[in-house]
Write a protein that holds these residues in place. Structure first.
Motif, PDB file in Angstrom:
ATOM      1  N   LEU A   7     -15.112  26.885 -27.337  1.00 23.24           N
ATOM      2  CA  LEU A   7     -13.837  26.460 -26.766  1.00 23.24           C
ATOM      3  C   LEU A   7     -14.005  26.147 -25.293  1.00 23.24           C
ATOM      4  CD1 LEU A   7     -11.616  29.232 -28.348  1.00 23.24           C
ATOM      5  CD2 LEU A   7     -11.875  26.894 -29.155  1.00 23.24           C
ATOM      6  N   LYS A   8     -13.489  25.000 -24.874  1.00 24.24           N
ATOM      7  CA  LYS A   8     -13.421  24.664 -23.449  1.00 24.24           C
ATOM      8  C   LYS A   8     -11.992  24.983 -23.025  1.00 24.24           C
ATOM      9  CE  LYS A   8     -15.182  20.858 -21.767  1.00 24.24           C
ATOM     10  NZ  LYS A   8     -15.337  19.430 -21.340  1.00 24.24           N
ATOM     11  N   VAL A   9     -11.837  26.076 -22.291  1.00 26.11           N
ATOM     12  CA  VAL A   9     -10.515  26.577 -21.921  1.00 26.11           C
ATOM     13  C   VAL A   9     -10.240  26.215 -20.460  1.00 26.11           C
ATOM     14  CG1 VAL A   9      -9.052  28.626 -21.757  1.00 26.11           C
ATOM     15  CG2 VAL A   9     -10.808  28.490 -23.542  1.00 26.11           C
ATOM     16  N   ARG A  10      -9.076  25.584 -20.221  1.00 27.86           N
ATOM     17  CA  ARG A  10      -8.684  25.193 -18.869  1.00 27.86           C
ATOM     18  C   ARG A  10      -7.317  25.790 -18.540  1.00 27.86           C
ATOM     19  NH1 ARG A  10      -8.584  18.963 -18.870  1.00 27.86           N
ATOM     20  NH2 ARG A  10      -7.235  19.527 -20.564  1.00 27.86           N
ATOM     21  N   TRP A  11      -7.120  26.091 -17.229  1.00 29.89           N
ATOM     22  CA  TRP A  11      -5.837  26.601 -16.757  1.00 29.89           C
ATOM     23  C   TRP A  11      -5.711  26.325 -15.269  1.00 29.89           C
ATOM     24  CZ3 TRP A  11     -10.081  29.491 -17.803  1.00 29.89           C
ATOM     25  CH2 TRP A  11     -10.574  30.290 -16.792  1.00 29.89           C
ATOM     26  N   GLN A  12      -4.483  26.369 -14.758  1.00 26.86           N
ATOM     27  CA  GLN A  12      -4.209  26.195 -13.334  1.00 26.86           C
ATOM     28  C   GLN A  12      -4.206  27.561 -12.663  1.00 26.86           C
ATOM     29  OE1 GLN A  12      -4.623  22.895 -12.906  1.00 26.86           O
ATOM     30  NE2 GLN A  12      -2.762  22.569 -11.774  1.00 26.86           N
ATOM     31  N   THR A  21     -13.555  27.289 -18.367  1.00 27.52           N
ATOM     32  CA  THR A  21     -14.653  28.100 -18.868  1.00 27.52           C
ATOM     33  C   THR A  21     -14.945  27.682 -20.302  1.00 27.52           C
ATOM     34  OG1 THR A  21     -15.518  30.347 -19.103  1.00 27.52           O
ATOM     35  CG2 THR A  21     -13.228  30.019 -19.741  1.00 27.52           C
ATOM     36  N   ILE A  22     -16.166  27.859 -20.706  1.00 28.94           N
ATOM     37  CA  ILE A  22     -16.555  27.605 -22.094  1.00 28.94           C
ATOM     38  C   ILE A  22     -16.870  28.953 -22.713  1.00 28.94           C
ATOM     39  CG2 ILE A  22     -18.265  26.531 -23.600  1.00 28.94           C
ATOM     40  CD1 ILE A  22     -18.443  24.289 -21.486  1.00 28.94           C
ATOM     41  N   CYS A  23     -16.270  29.200 -23.862  1.00 33.44           N
ATOM     42  CA  CYS A  23     -16.441  30.514 -24.483  1.00 33.44           C
ATOM     43  C   CYS A  23     -16.426  30.387 -26.002  1.00 33.44           C
ATOM     44  CB  CYS A  23     -15.343  31.464 -24.016  1.00 33.44           C
ATOM     45  SG  CYS A  23     -13.671  30.957 -24.448  1.00 33.44           S
ATOM     46  N   ASP A  24     -16.778  31.478 -26.672  1.00 36.82           N
ATOM     47  CA  ASP A  24     -16.683  31.514 -28.122  1.00 36.82           C
ATOM     48  C   ASP A  24     -15.328  32.126 -28.509  1.00 36.82           C
ATOM     49  OD1 ASP A  24     -16.894  34.339 -28.019  1.00 36.82           O
ATOM     50  OD2 ASP A  24     -19.061  34.251 -28.277  1.00 36.82           O
ATOM     51  N   HIS A  63     -11.611  19.358 -37.353  1.00 36.61           N
ATOM     52  CA  HIS A  63     -12.170  20.077 -36.215  1.00 36.61           C
ATOM     53  C   HIS A  63     -13.413  20.898 -36.531  1.00 36.61           C
ATOM     54  CE1 HIS A  63      -8.614  18.971 -34.012  1.00 36.61           C
ATOM     55  NE2 HIS A  63      -7.851  19.607 -34.861  1.00 36.61           N
ATOM     56  N   LYS A  64     -13.639  21.238 -37.786  1.00 33.90           N
ATOM     57  CA  LYS A  64     -14.671  22.233 -38.100  1.00 33.90           C
ATOM     58  C   LYS A  64     -16.100  21.796 -37.783  1.00 33.90           C
ATOM     59  CE  LYS A  64     -15.030  21.252 -43.043  1.00 33.90           C
ATOM     60  NZ  LYS A  64     -14.784  21.813 -44.356  1.00 33.90           N
ATOM     61  N   ASN A  65     -16.363  20.512 -37.665  1.00 36.72           N
ATOM     62  CA  ASN A  65     -17.717  20.064 -37.340  1.00 36.72           C
ATOM     63  C   ASN A  65     -17.895  19.707 -35.872  1.00 36.72           C
ATOM     64  OD1 ASN A  65     -18.745  20.352 -39.972  1.00 36.72           O
ATOM     65  ND2 ASN A  65     -17.789  18.436 -40.574  1.00 36.72           N
ATOM     66  N   LYS A  66     -16.880  19.934 -35.070  1.00 36.95           N
ATOM     67  CA  LYS A  66     -16.985  19.663 -33.637  1.00 36.95           C
ATOM     68  C   LYS A  66     -17.775  20.775 -32.957  1.00 36.95           C
ATOM     69  CE  LYS A  66     -12.666  17.134 -33.017  1.00 36.95           C
ATOM     70  NZ  LYS A  66     -11.373  17.117 -32.311  1.00 36.95           N
ATOM     71  N   GLU A  67     -18.457  20.419 -31.879  1.00 38.30           N
ATOM     72  CA  GLU A  67     -19.178  21.426 -31.098  1.00 38.30           C
ATOM     73  C   GLU A  67     -18.223  22.229 -30.227  1.00 38.30           C
ATOM     74  OE1 GLU A  67     -22.692  20.408 -28.891  1.00 38.30           O
ATOM     75  OE2 GLU A  67     -23.146  18.814 -30.313  1.00 38.30           O
TER      76      GLU A  67
END
Length: 81
Positions: A7-12, A21-24, A63-67
């Protein structure tokens, strides 16, 4: 859950800067659904209300085959003057 994408998680931030941040999925549980109360959690353009909904979204055929999936955390603070 190793077969789920990252997951590429973004916030203000409070200084109006964007953080990322990139996380599982296990890490996302604490970031998106932890102690902070986000008003909205948007994953791939769809609002999710729980960790389980996020897992279900990631497992969908489209979505299941996306990185990586894009997730935006939106702060509940109301601006004004």
């Amino acid at each position: 859950m190793s077969n789920l994408p990252k997951l590429k998680v973004r916030w203000q931030t409070t200084r109006n800067q964007e953080e990322e941040t990139i996380c599982d999925f296990e890490q996302a549980k604490g970031i998106a659904f932890g102690s902070w109360s986000w008003a909205f959690i948007i994953a791939e353009g769809k609002m999710v209300r729980s960790y389980e909904e996020l897992v279900q979204l990631a497992a969908q055929d489209e979505h299941k085959n996306k990185e990586m999936l894009n997730v935006m955390l939106i702060d509940p603070a109301i601006g004004g003057g």
